[in-house]
Design an enzyme around this catalytic site. Sequence first.
Site, PDB file in Angstrom:
ATOM      1  N   SER A 119       0.777  -1.151  -0.041  1.00  0.00           N
ATOM      2  CA  SER A 119       0.086   0.002  -0.020  1.00  0.00           C
ATOM      3  C   SER A 119       0.907   1.269  -0.087  1.00  0.00           C
ATOM      4  O   SER A 119       1.936   1.300   0.373  1.00  0.00           O
ATOM      5  CB  SER A 119      -0.923  -0.039   1.260  1.00  0.00           C
ATOM      6  OG  SER A 119      -1.495   1.160   1.448  1.00  0.00           O
ATOM      7  N   TYR A 144      -2.148   0.322  10.270  1.00  0.00           N
ATOM      8  CA  TYR A 144      -2.282  -0.470   8.848  1.00  0.00           C
ATOM      9  C   TYR A 144      -0.897  -0.190   7.944  1.00  0.00           C
ATOM     10  O   TYR A 144      -0.650  -1.222   7.539  1.00  0.00           O
ATOM     11  CB  TYR A 144      -3.421   0.282   8.117  1.00  0.00           C
ATOM     12  CG  TYR A 144      -3.660  -0.117   6.809  1.00  0.00           C
ATOM     13  CD1 TYR A 144      -3.868  -1.555   6.492  1.00  0.00           C
ATOM     14  CD2 TYR A 144      -3.239   0.848   5.750  1.00  0.00           C
ATOM     15  CE1 TYR A 144      -3.845  -1.806   4.874  1.00  0.00           C
ATOM     16  CE2 TYR A 144      -3.454   0.571   4.576  1.00  0.00           C
ATOM     17  CZ  TYR A 144      -3.460  -0.946   4.106  1.00  0.00           C
ATOM     18  OH  TYR A 144      -3.693  -1.347   2.717  1.00  0.00           O
ATOM     19  N   LYS A 148       1.713  -3.166   6.567  1.00  0.00           N
ATOM     20  CA  LYS A 148       2.308  -3.537   5.120  1.00  0.00           C
ATOM     21  C   LYS A 148       3.736  -3.305   5.082  1.00  0.00           C
ATOM     22  O   LYS A 148       4.374  -4.154   4.162  1.00  0.00           O
ATOM     23  CB  LYS A 148       1.571  -2.412   4.270  1.00  0.00           C
ATOM     24  CG  LYS A 148       0.037  -2.818   4.234  1.00  0.00           C
ATOM     25  CD  LYS A 148      -0.376  -4.083   3.334  1.00  0.00           C
ATOM     26  CE  LYS A 148      -1.805  -4.321   3.069  1.00  0.00           C
ATOM     27  NZ  LYS A 148      -1.994  -5.348   2.620  1.00  0.00           N
ATOM     28  N   ASP A 290      -4.815  13.216   7.174  1.00  0.00           N
ATOM     29  CA  ASP A 290      -4.816  13.668   5.336  1.00  0.00           C
ATOM     30  C   ASP A 290      -3.769  14.372   4.826  1.00  0.00           C
ATOM     31  O   ASP A 290      -3.668  15.684   5.184  1.00  0.00           O
ATOM     32  CB  ASP A 290      -6.028  14.116   5.033  1.00  0.00           C
ATOM     33  CG  ASP A 290      -7.236  12.853   4.932  1.00  0.00           C
ATOM     34  OD1 ASP A 290      -6.860  11.745   5.007  1.00  0.00           O
ATOM     35  OD2 ASP A 290      -8.543  13.414   5.027  1.00  0.00           O
TER      36      ASP A 290
END
Length: 332
Positions: A119, A144, A148, A290
């Site tokens: 990702s 998360y 990965k 973000d």
Amino acid sequence: MSILVVGGAGYIGAHVVRLLQQRGEEVVVADDLSTGQAARVGDALLIEVDIAAPGAAESLETAMREHAVDSVIHFAAKKQVGESVLRPAWYYQQNVGGLANLLTAMEAAKVGTMIFSSSAAVYGMPDVELITEDGTEPRPINPYGQTKLIGEWMMAASERAWGLRWSALRYFNVAGAGWPDLGDPAVLNLVPMVLDRLARGERPRIFGEDYPTPDGSCIRDYIHVLDLAQAHLAALDELRDPVLAEEGAVGQAFNVGTGVGISVKEVIEEIGAASGLDVTAEIEPRRAGDPPRLVASPEKIGDVLRWKAEHGLSDIIRSAWEAWQAGPRRIG
């Protein structure tokens, strides 16, 4: 010989399964069906298994031996960033533990080829125009993304220990549908989130319009799911060819993107154009974490795997709209 697609009943996995079937490959799917759907795998053999559960390594090894598996494409993982922040230990258990079971089974069954679903989350929040694999240091900012990156480390360690031939595909924002029956079933990404709100008679939401971007909304690299599925096949073919693999694919991570940044507002406007609906958005405060811009450089995957995205934003949105309208929540 056959290919084991772990998580093959899910959104991306089902596209890879269908492409493999169309070119005549023998495909076995392993999936716990927590988010996937059995109907999506066609006539492929489906083995229902939670790869993170006790005893999964033994079950996977048995399946690999019984079905003469020579390669694995691994999609199965939990992928909600917010959930990973709230439940970090569980995410490590599921994503890292599941991969450990899979690698244990592969070593025991002497299955030596793996394509790993990684990702762009491994990069965190890099302040660069284009993210490159070799020039942008991975610095994941949530569990998360950490799982990965750890997955990539685990495969590199397996390469050193017992000769695993692997590649990791770091994809960015996946959307669209290769076929109307394989649309994204989850409401977790921007396009289905907008369509879900429209289906409920609500306005789309934009989280922040004061970013340092041309229209104030976040910019991302959107990749058509069918292009992404083709990238998996390109990586698989490279690793299966011993001459090609040694030229640069083994042990490599590849960005899968277009190199083109598209803003949230542009995506929503394209949904309006495809659907004919009023997509006037509500502006909400920024979400924590973000980054303003995340865009991939696809140069490496083009050079090594000779892969290039074929579909632009209009193709992505049109296919997503057609898939939504073919489903149970048709609008209008």
